[in-house]
Motif scaffolding. Structure first.
Motif, PDB file in Angstrom:
ATOM      1  N   LYS A 100       0.846  -1.192   0.000  1.00  0.00           N
ATOM      2  CA  LYS A 100       0.000   0.000   0.000  1.00  0.00           C
ATOM      3  C   LYS A 100       0.887   1.249   0.000  1.00  0.00           C
ATOM      4  CE  LYS A 100      -3.892  -2.169   2.375  1.00  0.00           C
ATOM      5  NZ  LYS A 100      -4.816  -2.126   3.542  1.00  0.00           N
ATOM      6  N   ALA A 101       0.533   2.178  -0.893  1.00  0.00           N
ATOM      7  CA  ALA A 101       1.323   3.415  -1.009  1.00  0.00           C
ATOM      8  C   ALA A 101       0.497   4.471  -1.719  1.00  0.00           C
ATOM      9  CB  ALA A 101       2.618   3.154  -1.766  1.00  0.00           C
ATOM     10  N   THR A 102       0.915   5.711  -1.548  1.00  0.00           N
ATOM     11  CA  THR A 102       0.322   6.847  -2.270  1.00  0.00           C
ATOM     12  C   THR A 102       1.422   7.469  -3.114  1.00  0.00           C
ATOM     13  OG1 THR A 102      -1.288   7.274  -0.514  1.00  0.00           O
ATOM     14  CG2 THR A 102      -0.869   9.055  -2.079  1.00  0.00           C
ATOM     15  N   LEU A 103       1.217   7.493  -4.414  1.00  0.00           N
ATOM     16  CA  LEU A 103       2.235   7.979  -5.340  1.00  0.00           C
ATOM     17  C   LEU A 103       1.759   9.250  -6.031  1.00  0.00           C
ATOM     18  CD1 LEU A 103       3.124   4.562  -7.057  1.00  0.00           C
ATOM     19  CD2 LEU A 103       4.188   5.572  -5.032  1.00  0.00           C
ATOM     20  N   VAL A 104       2.669  10.204  -6.164  1.00  0.00           N
ATOM     21  CA  VAL A 104       2.403  11.403  -6.950  1.00  0.00           C
ATOM     22  C   VAL A 104       2.882  11.146  -8.370  1.00  0.00           C
ATOM     23  CG1 VAL A 104       2.891  13.858  -7.248  1.00  0.00           C
ATOM     24  CG2 VAL A 104       2.588  12.920  -4.948  1.00  0.00           C
ATOM     25  N   VAL A 105       1.945  11.136  -9.279  1.00  0.00           N
ATOM     26  CA  VAL A 105       2.258  10.803 -10.675  1.00  0.00           C
ATOM     27  C   VAL A 105       2.402  12.105 -11.458  1.00  0.00           C
ATOM     28  CG1 VAL A 105       1.522   9.535 -12.718  1.00  0.00           C
ATOM     29  CG2 VAL A 105       0.922   8.685 -10.434  1.00  0.00           C
ATOM     30  N   ALA A 106       3.575  12.318 -12.035  1.00  0.00           N
ATOM     31  CA  ALA A 106       3.855  13.541 -12.783  1.00  0.00           C
ATOM     32  C   ALA A 106       4.849  13.235 -13.890  1.00  0.00           C
ATOM     33  CB  ALA A 106       4.398  14.621 -11.863  1.00  0.00           C
ATOM     34  N   LYS A 107       4.826  14.073 -14.904  1.00  0.00           N
ATOM     35  CA  LYS A 107       5.756  13.883 -16.011  1.00  0.00           C
ATOM     36  C   LYS A 107       7.189  14.117 -15.534  1.00  0.00           C
ATOM     37  CE  LYS A 107       2.796  14.956 -19.961  1.00  0.00           C
ATOM     38  NZ  LYS A 107       2.602  15.833 -21.140  1.00  0.00           N
ATOM     39  N   GLY A 108       8.065  13.207 -15.940  1.00  0.00           N
ATOM     40  CA  GLY A 108       9.461  13.331 -15.559  1.00  0.00           C
ATOM     41  C   GLY A 108       9.759  12.893 -14.146  1.00  0.00           C
ATOM     42  N   LYS A 109       8.771  12.354 -13.438  1.00  0.00           N
ATOM     43  CA  LYS A 109       8.962  11.920 -12.064  1.00  0.00           C
ATOM     44  C   LYS A 109       8.590  10.448 -11.952  1.00  0.00           C
ATOM     45  CE  LYS A 109       7.640  12.996  -7.306  1.00  0.00           C
ATOM     46  NZ  LYS A 109       6.838  13.895  -6.433  1.00  0.00           N
ATOM     47  N   GLU A 110       9.493   9.665 -11.353  1.00  0.00           N
ATOM     48  CA  GLU A 110       9.251   8.228 -11.255  1.00  0.00           C
ATOM     49  C   GLU A 110       8.216   7.931 -10.186  1.00  0.00           C
ATOM     50  OE1 GLU A 110      11.669   4.046 -10.342  1.00  0.00           O
ATOM     51  OE2 GLU A 110      12.759   5.943 -10.536  1.00  0.00           O
ATOM     52  N   ALA A 111       7.202   7.163 -10.545  1.00  0.00           N
ATOM     53  CA  ALA A 111       6.184   6.702  -9.606  1.00  0.00           C
ATOM     54  C   ALA A 111       5.995   5.216  -9.850  1.00  0.00           C
ATOM     55  CB  ALA A 111       4.878   7.456  -9.799  1.00  0.00           C
ATOM     56  N   ALA A 112       6.521   4.400  -8.965  1.00  0.00           N
ATOM     57  CA  ALA A 112       6.527   2.958  -9.202  1.00  0.00           C
ATOM     58  C   ALA A 112       6.257   2.202  -7.914  1.00  0.00           C
ATOM     59  CB  ALA A 112       7.857   2.521  -9.808  1.00  0.00           C
ATOM     60  N   SER A 113       5.753   0.987  -8.080  1.00  0.00           N
ATOM     61  CA  SER A 113       5.496   0.078  -6.966  1.00  0.00           C
ATOM     62  C   SER A 113       6.006  -1.305  -7.362  1.00  0.00           C
ATOM     63  CB  SER A 113       3.996   0.038  -6.646  1.00  0.00           C
ATOM     64  OG  SER A 113       3.738  -0.819  -5.559  1.00  0.00           O
ATOM     65  N   THR A 114       6.598  -2.017  -6.421  1.00  0.00           N
ATOM     66  CA  THR A 114       7.162  -3.336  -6.705  1.00  0.00           C
ATOM     67  C   THR A 114       6.292  -4.426  -6.083  1.00  0.00           C
ATOM     68  OG1 THR A 114       9.404  -2.428  -6.771  1.00  0.00           O
ATOM     69  CG2 THR A 114       9.193  -4.807  -6.462  1.00  0.00           C
ATOM     70  N   VAL A 115       5.912  -5.379  -6.905  1.00  0.00           N
ATOM     71  CA  VAL A 115       5.094  -6.514  -6.472  1.00  0.00           C
ATOM     72  C   VAL A 115       5.953  -7.781  -6.589  1.00  0.00           C
ATOM     73  CG1 VAL A 115       3.007  -7.872  -6.916  1.00  0.00           C
ATOM     74  CG2 VAL A 115       2.996  -5.378  -7.224  1.00  0.00           C
ATOM     75  N   VAL A 116       6.000  -8.557  -5.501  1.00  0.00           N
ATOM     76  CA  VAL A 116       6.843  -9.761  -5.457  1.00  0.00           C
ATOM     77  C   VAL A 116       5.983 -11.002  -5.708  1.00  0.00           C
ATOM     78  CG1 VAL A 116       8.447 -11.126  -4.069  1.00  0.00           C
ATOM     79  CG2 VAL A 116       8.404  -8.621  -3.826  1.00  0.00           C
ATOM     80  N   TRP A 117       6.418 -11.813  -6.683  1.00  0.00           N
ATOM     81  CA  TRP A 117       5.769 -13.108  -6.959  1.00  0.00           C
ATOM     82  C   TRP A 117       6.662 -14.207  -6.403  1.00  0.00           C
ATOM     83  CZ3 TRP A 117       6.474 -16.327 -11.905  1.00  0.00           C
ATOM     84  CH2 TRP A 117       5.636 -17.456 -11.869  1.00  0.00           C
ATOM     85  N   ASN A 118       6.059 -15.148  -5.707  1.00  0.00           N
ATOM     86  CA  ASN A 118       6.843 -16.218  -5.065  1.00  0.00           C
ATOM     87  C   ASN A 118       7.177 -17.384  -6.001  1.00  0.00           C
ATOM     88  OD1 ASN A 118       4.398 -17.497  -5.322  1.00  0.00           O
ATOM     89  ND2 ASN A 118       4.011 -17.734  -3.115  1.00  0.00           N
ATOM     90  N   GLY A 119       6.744 -17.295  -7.257  1.00  0.00           N
ATOM     91  CA  GLY A 119       7.046 -18.357  -8.233  1.00  0.00           C
ATOM     92  C   GLY A 119       6.096 -19.519  -8.189  1.00  0.00           C
ATOM     93  N   HIS A 120       5.020 -19.427  -7.385  1.00  0.00           N
ATOM     94  CA  HIS A 120       4.042 -20.508  -7.275  1.00  0.00           C
ATOM     95  C   HIS A 120       2.718 -20.082  -7.919  1.00  0.00           C
ATOM     96  CE1 HIS A 120       6.099 -23.161  -4.189  1.00  0.00           C
ATOM     97  NE2 HIS A 120       6.874 -22.084  -4.220  1.00  0.00           N
ATOM     98  N   ARG A 121       1.900 -21.076  -8.134  1.00  0.00           N
ATOM     99  CA  ARG A 121       0.544 -20.805  -8.553  1.00  0.00           C
ATOM    100  C   ARG A 121      -0.229 -20.209  -7.381  1.00  0.00           C
ATOM    101  NH1 ARG A 121      -2.109 -23.053 -12.976  1.00  0.00           N
ATOM    102  NH2 ARG A 121      -0.791 -24.206 -14.448  1.00  0.00           N
ATOM    103  N   SER A 122      -1.401 -19.676  -7.698  1.00  0.00           N
ATOM    104  CA  SER A 122      -2.246 -19.128  -6.647  1.00  0.00           C
ATOM    105  C   SER A 122      -3.662 -19.628  -6.821  1.00  0.00           C
ATOM    106  CB  SER A 122      -2.220 -17.598  -6.657  1.00  0.00           C
ATOM    107  OG  SER A 122      -2.853 -17.109  -7.822  1.00  0.00           O
TER     108      SER A 122
END
Length: 218
Positions: A161-183
């Motif tokens: 969970k995060a709040t990102l300010v999205v603007a041109k020329g500014k990085e706004a990213a979130s990282t999602v981790v996959w454990n390599g298994h099915r769900s």
């Protein structure tokens, strides 16, 4: 004439001389007084100036200026208007039309059963906006053909969970981790690992879908 110079009488001559001197003195005093009362030879202009009373100039009073009241800038006749405040761009919630989304695997090749990070990047289309990232707004899915391998709809805890300010020329990213298994529904543990092969990852944020990015499991 001799009687004036040599007075004749039974009194001493000094008495007669004193009387004559007294008479002359009185006559001279009378002439002096008459001359003072009737100064016939004086300048009539000077006499008139002496006799006329001196006029004292009356000071001219200056009109008093009444100060003009300074307007206070407020009028009781008009209702006060409160200017509407426009919220800053970063306080505007991002919608699907405000952003574009891209999802990239950290690496393009991993071994079976290994974890893999997916970077979800948000870019502004025009103005700045604020993106609230949570399991309700962001979904990341891994598929192989038509087979759904893994999705955050099953495992919402994978979305940070995060709040990102999205603007041109500014990085706004979130990282999602996959454990390599099915769900599966409820993200129950003990699910089998993804087999070797080619897989595709996609993400959807606020109704905007990213392009598919392929990676390989060996």
């Amino acid at each position: 004439m001799s009687s004036l110079l040599h007075p004749v009488g039974h009194l001493p001559a000094s008495v007669y001389w004193f009387r004559r001197g007294l008479v002359l003195f009185v006559l001279a005093l009378l002439f002096f007084l008459i001359f003072q009362l009737f100064p016939g030879g004086d300048d009539p202009k000077k006499s008139a100036a002496v006799n006329e009373p001196t006029q004292t100039p009356t000071p001219t009073s200056k009109p008093t200026k009444t100060p003009t009241p300074t307007p206070s800038g407020k009028s009781s006749d008009k209702p006060s208007e409160t200017p509407s405040k426009t919220p800053p761009p970063q306080d505007v919630k991002c919608s699907a039309s405000d952003i574009k989304i891209e999802t990239l695997p950290a690496v393009r090749r991993v071994v079976s059963g290994a974890t893999l990070n997916f970077v979800v990047r948000l870019d502004a289309v025009s103005d700045e906006c604020k993106a609230t990232v949570d399991p309700d707004s962001l979904t990341v899915s891994v598929t192989s053909g038509t087979d759904l391998i893994w999705t955050t709809s099953h495992c919402g805890q994978a979305i940070p969970k995060a709040t990102l300010v999205v603007a041109k020329g500014k990085e706004a990213a979130s990282t999602v981790v996959w454990n390599g298994h099915r769900s599966g529904p409820g993200c129950l543990p003990g699910q089998p690992v993804a087999k070797p092969g080619t897989y595709v990852v996609k993400a959807v944020f606020a109704g905007r879908e990213s392009s598919a990015q392929a990676f390989t499991i060996t």
